[in-house]
Design a protein around this motif. Sequence first.
Motif, PDB file in Angstrom:
ATOM      1  N   GLN A  56      -5.828  -0.558  -3.995  1.00  0.00           N
ATOM      2  CA  GLN A  56      -5.975   0.894  -3.905  1.00  0.00           C
ATOM      3  C   GLN A  56      -6.126   1.499  -5.298  1.00  0.00           C
ATOM      4  N   GLN A  57      -5.310   1.028  -6.233  1.00  0.00           N
ATOM      5  CA  GLN A  57      -5.384   1.542  -7.595  1.00  0.00           C
ATOM      6  C   GLN A  57      -6.745   1.258  -8.221  1.00  0.00           C
ATOM      7  N   LEU A  58      -7.274   0.062  -7.971  1.00  0.00           N
ATOM      8  CA  LEU A  58      -8.578  -0.283  -8.541  1.00  0.00           C
ATOM      9  C   LEU A  58      -9.690   0.539  -7.898  1.00  0.00           C
ATOM     10  N   ARG A  59      -9.610   0.759  -6.594  1.00  0.00           N
ATOM     11  CA  ARG A  59     -10.624   1.590  -5.950  1.00  0.00           C
ATOM     12  C   ARG A  59     -10.582   3.018  -6.495  1.00  0.00           C
ATOM     13  N   PHE A  60      -9.353   3.513  -6.729  1.00  0.00           N
ATOM     14  CA  PHE A  60      -9.218   4.845  -7.325  1.00  0.00           C
ATOM     15  C   PHE A  60      -9.836   4.862  -8.721  1.00  0.00           C
ATOM     16  N   ALA A  61      -9.497   3.861  -9.549  1.00  0.00           N
ATOM     17  CA  ALA A  61     -10.009   3.823 -10.925  1.00  0.00           C
ATOM     18  C   ALA A  61     -11.535   3.727 -10.930  1.00  0.00           C
ATOM     19  N   LEU A  62     -12.086   2.960  -9.991  1.00  0.00           N
ATOM     20  CA  LEU A  62     -13.533   2.834  -9.922  1.00  0.00           C
ATOM     21  C   LEU A  62     -14.173   4.153  -9.500  1.00  0.00           C
ATOM     22  N   GLU A  63     -13.588   4.804  -8.499  1.00  0.00           N
ATOM     23  CA  GLU A  63     -14.145   6.068  -8.026  1.00  0.00           C
ATOM     24  C   GLU A  63     -14.021   7.152  -9.094  1.00  0.00           C
ATOM     25  N   LEU A  64     -12.889   7.174  -9.817  1.00  0.00           N
ATOM     26  CA  LEU A  64     -12.736   8.135 -10.904  1.00  0.00           C
ATOM     27  C   LEU A  64     -13.786   7.890 -11.982  1.00  0.00           C
ATOM     28  N   GLY A  65     -14.003   6.613 -12.309  1.00  0.00           N
ATOM     29  CA  GLY A  65     -15.043   6.292 -13.288  1.00  0.00           C
ATOM     30  C   GLY A  65     -16.421   6.746 -12.826  1.00  0.00           C
ATOM     31  N   ARG A  66     -16.693   6.584 -11.544  1.00  0.00           N
ATOM     32  CA  ARG A  66     -17.988   7.027 -11.012  1.00  0.00           C
ATOM     33  C   ARG A  66     -18.150   8.543 -11.148  1.00  0.00           C
ATOM     34  N   LEU A  67     -17.073   9.289 -10.819  1.00  0.00           N
ATOM     35  CA  LEU A  67     -17.153  10.742 -10.907  1.00  0.00           C
ATOM     36  C   LEU A  67     -17.309  11.202 -12.353  1.00  0.00           C
ATOM     37  N   VAL A  68     -16.481  10.675 -13.223  1.00  0.00           N
ATOM     38  CA  VAL A  68     -16.549  11.046 -14.632  1.00  0.00           C
ATOM     39  C   VAL A  68     -17.855  10.548 -15.259  1.00  0.00           C
TER      40      VAL A  68
ATOM     41  N   PRO B 219       0.811  -1.214   0.000  1.00  0.00           N
ATOM     42  CA  PRO B 219       0.000   0.000   0.000  1.00  0.00           C
ATOM     43  C   PRO B 219       0.845   1.266   0.000  1.00  0.00           C
ATOM     44  N   THR B 220       0.251   2.326  -0.530  1.00  0.00           N
ATOM     45  CA  THR B 220       0.907   3.632  -0.612  1.00  0.00           C
ATOM     46  C   THR B 220      -0.038   4.700  -0.053  1.00  0.00           C
ATOM     47  N   ARG B 221       0.529   5.881   0.109  1.00  0.00           N
ATOM     48  CA  ARG B 221      -0.285   7.029   0.513  1.00  0.00           C
ATOM     49  C   ARG B 221      -0.679   7.872  -0.691  1.00  0.00           C
ATOM     50  N   ASP B 222      -0.122   7.557  -1.863  1.00  0.00           N
ATOM     51  CA  ASP B 222      -0.367   8.386  -3.041  1.00  0.00           C
ATOM     52  C   ASP B 222      -0.554   7.516  -4.268  1.00  0.00           C
ATOM     53  N   ILE B 223      -0.927   8.170  -5.367  1.00  0.00           N
ATOM     54  CA  ILE B 223      -1.087   7.467  -6.635  1.00  0.00           C
ATOM     55  C   ILE B 223      -0.556   8.351  -7.751  1.00  0.00           C
ATOM     56  N   GLY B 224       0.300   7.773  -8.597  1.00  0.00           N
ATOM     57  CA  GLY B 224       0.843   8.508  -9.732  1.00  0.00           C
ATOM     58  C   GLY B 224      -0.131   8.512 -10.892  1.00  0.00           C
ATOM     59  N   LEU B 225      -0.060   9.546 -11.720  1.00  0.00           N
ATOM     60  CA  LEU B 225      -0.941   9.669 -12.880  1.00  0.00           C
ATOM     61  C   LEU B 225      -0.112   9.985 -14.111  1.00  0.00           C
ATOM     62  N   LEU B 226      -0.136   9.084 -15.068  1.00  0.00           N
ATOM     63  CA  LEU B 226       0.470   9.341 -16.365  1.00  0.00           C
ATOM     64  C   LEU B 226      -0.650   9.634 -17.349  1.00  0.00           C
ATOM     65  N   GLY B 227      -0.556  10.744 -18.057  1.00  0.00           N
ATOM     66  CA  GLY B 227      -1.574  10.993 -19.058  1.00  0.00           C
ATOM     67  C   GLY B 227      -1.974  12.440 -19.200  1.00  0.00           C
ATOM     68  N   SER B 228      -3.202  12.644 -19.638  1.00  0.00           N
ATOM     69  CA  SER B 228      -3.700  13.957 -20.044  1.00  0.00           C
ATOM     70  C   SER B 228      -3.566  14.994 -18.928  1.00  0.00           C
TER      71      SER B 228
ATOM     72  N   PRO C 268      -9.240  12.563 -23.473  1.00  0.00           N
ATOM     73  CA  PRO C 268      -8.564  12.523 -22.177  1.00  0.00           C
ATOM     74  C   PRO C 268      -8.283  11.076 -21.778  1.00  0.00           C
ATOM     75  N   ALA C 269      -7.056  10.798 -21.338  1.00  0.00           N
ATOM     76  CA  ALA C 269      -6.675   9.421 -21.040  1.00  0.00           C
ATOM     77  C   ALA C 269      -5.593   9.401 -19.979  1.00  0.00           C
ATOM     78  N   LEU C 270      -5.647   8.385 -19.139  1.00  0.00           N
ATOM     79  CA  LEU C 270      -4.721   8.264 -18.018  1.00  0.00           C
ATOM     80  C   LEU C 270      -4.329   6.810 -17.812  1.00  0.00           C
ATOM     81  N   SER C 271      -3.106   6.616 -17.298  1.00  0.00           N
ATOM     82  CA  SER C 271      -2.709   5.333 -16.723  1.00  0.00           C
ATOM     83  C   SER C 271      -2.401   5.587 -15.254  1.00  0.00           C
ATOM     84  N   PRO C 272      -3.350   5.353 -14.355  1.00  0.00           N
ATOM     85  CA  PRO C 272      -3.113   5.641 -12.942  1.00  0.00           C
ATOM     86  C   PRO C 272      -2.266   4.567 -12.270  1.00  0.00           C
ATOM     87  N   GLY C 273      -1.207   5.016 -11.580  1.00  0.00           N
ATOM     88  CA  GLY C 273      -0.420   4.093 -10.776  1.00  0.00           C
ATOM     89  C   GLY C 273       0.399   3.108 -11.563  1.00  0.00           C
ATOM     90  N   PHE C 274       0.950   3.528 -12.708  1.00  0.00           N
ATOM     91  CA  PHE C 274       1.813   2.688 -13.538  1.00  0.00           C
ATOM     92  C   PHE C 274       3.020   2.263 -12.703  1.00  0.00           C
TER      93      PHE C 274
END
Length: 506
Positions: free
Chosen positions: A490-502, A386-395, A440-446
Amino acid sequence: MLCAVLLCSALLGQRAPVDEGAVRAHLAFLADDLLEGRGTGQRGGELAVRYLETQLQAMGLRPANGASYRQTVRLSGVRLDPAASGLSFEGAKGAFVPAFGADLVAGAAGAETSLAVDAPLVFVGHGISAPGRDDYKGLDVRGRILVMLVGDRKNGPPAPLCCEAENYQGRWTYKFEEARRRGAAGALLIHTDASAGYGWTVVRNGWTGERFQREGAGQAGAVQGWLTEAAAAKLFALAGQDFRKLVSGADGADFRPVPLSVRAKGSLKSAVRSLEQWNVAGILPGTDPDLRKELVIYSAHWDHFGKGADGAIHPGAVDNGTGCAGVLALAQALVRNPLPRSAMFLFPCGEEQGLLGSSAYVAEPLWPLDRTVLAINLESLNVVGPTRDIGLLGSPDARIRELCARAAAAVGLAVTPTRPDPAGLCFRSDHFPFMKAGVPALSPGFSLDGGWDYVGDKPAAQRKAADFMNHYHRPTDRYDPAWNLEGLMQQLRFALELGRLVGAAR
């Protein structure tokens, strides 16, 4: 405090019910030797495609391509015959014959069974042509083979941040593209671990055996390849040039191309075949009558390197069994709680061969690109911890970044500050063709984007993460049931929550 933590976990479980057991099951299967490394044009790849489409069908997702979960991508496969091929560098001081694999990897840039090579060489530094920067200084390079450094100059302006255009100009794909635009007879890239972002073994493995390109997309009559740094030094010495001096000079704004008094001569014999590969995709219709006309994409490439020429299997557990397992688990979660917008679960082919499947999708999209609001690509996820942060590659899109920050906060993470990307990580995954097309496109937590703020013994975790490079694109990238998948979840929960918001944003 404990009660608060448990309550938070329960709420997250309701909002992001991603099943770790399902992730492990998908990952263990996709990385099993039964699938023989999911190679492009190999039986194991076909098994992976069949598994993925079966999973989408079992979840009740709609086929994305009419009645089919598959989108055909037509490729040409080119396999060099080293025993029947040869390449030498010849000059007034003699000749240097590099060994395939040890000193040089090379092949025809087009789908040609036989390529005769006889052309002069010219060193063009980093081979970059851009506003305010021209390494060619007007030189006509038609009919010449370009010798180029990978990466960008060290002594120029400050290193650009992640996903800025300057980083792409350092990528090997850009170098070959620029050589083609200028009508060169080919390009040979000089490898260093630092400039490429990986060791020579990765290059050699990628060029040993069959290489693929989209059908009709190659450059006829041209050669492409890489040289080790040691082989390049020998080549420059043969031409009467000081390799280190020229490399250092290439960092200056006043650099000018240096013709090398050497010709490349030889022939490349290859077996060529045409084949079909497939992107796999399913659709979950949105719940809102208006928003369902727009799309959120979750993607992960299914391919890896399959069986090598020596018969060794490259299981590709981290790269990219983790991403495929993650997308399947996200699909399972969203089927139970769909978005207002529609969602596509896309598994492109041929990523390891140069983002071939995602590029083919963008060229012939299964959903209009102007109604695709975001592509979230999962690539080489975190199996360290686990981490405290998540990296974002992309737009860099401000609205999307704002939603990313909100999604990260919702799952207890912070977004890693944007930093320079000298290895061009942003351009090495399937979100990039979408970016180029204006989506717009991202690879979160590569996972290759190290330096995260790991929980617990951070130095030990960072060493473990760095050790992945010892297994990257090698037969040892294998699934271990003992892996700590807390960071991946954590990465999957982030991706799911981002999908929900978008997926619900107005």
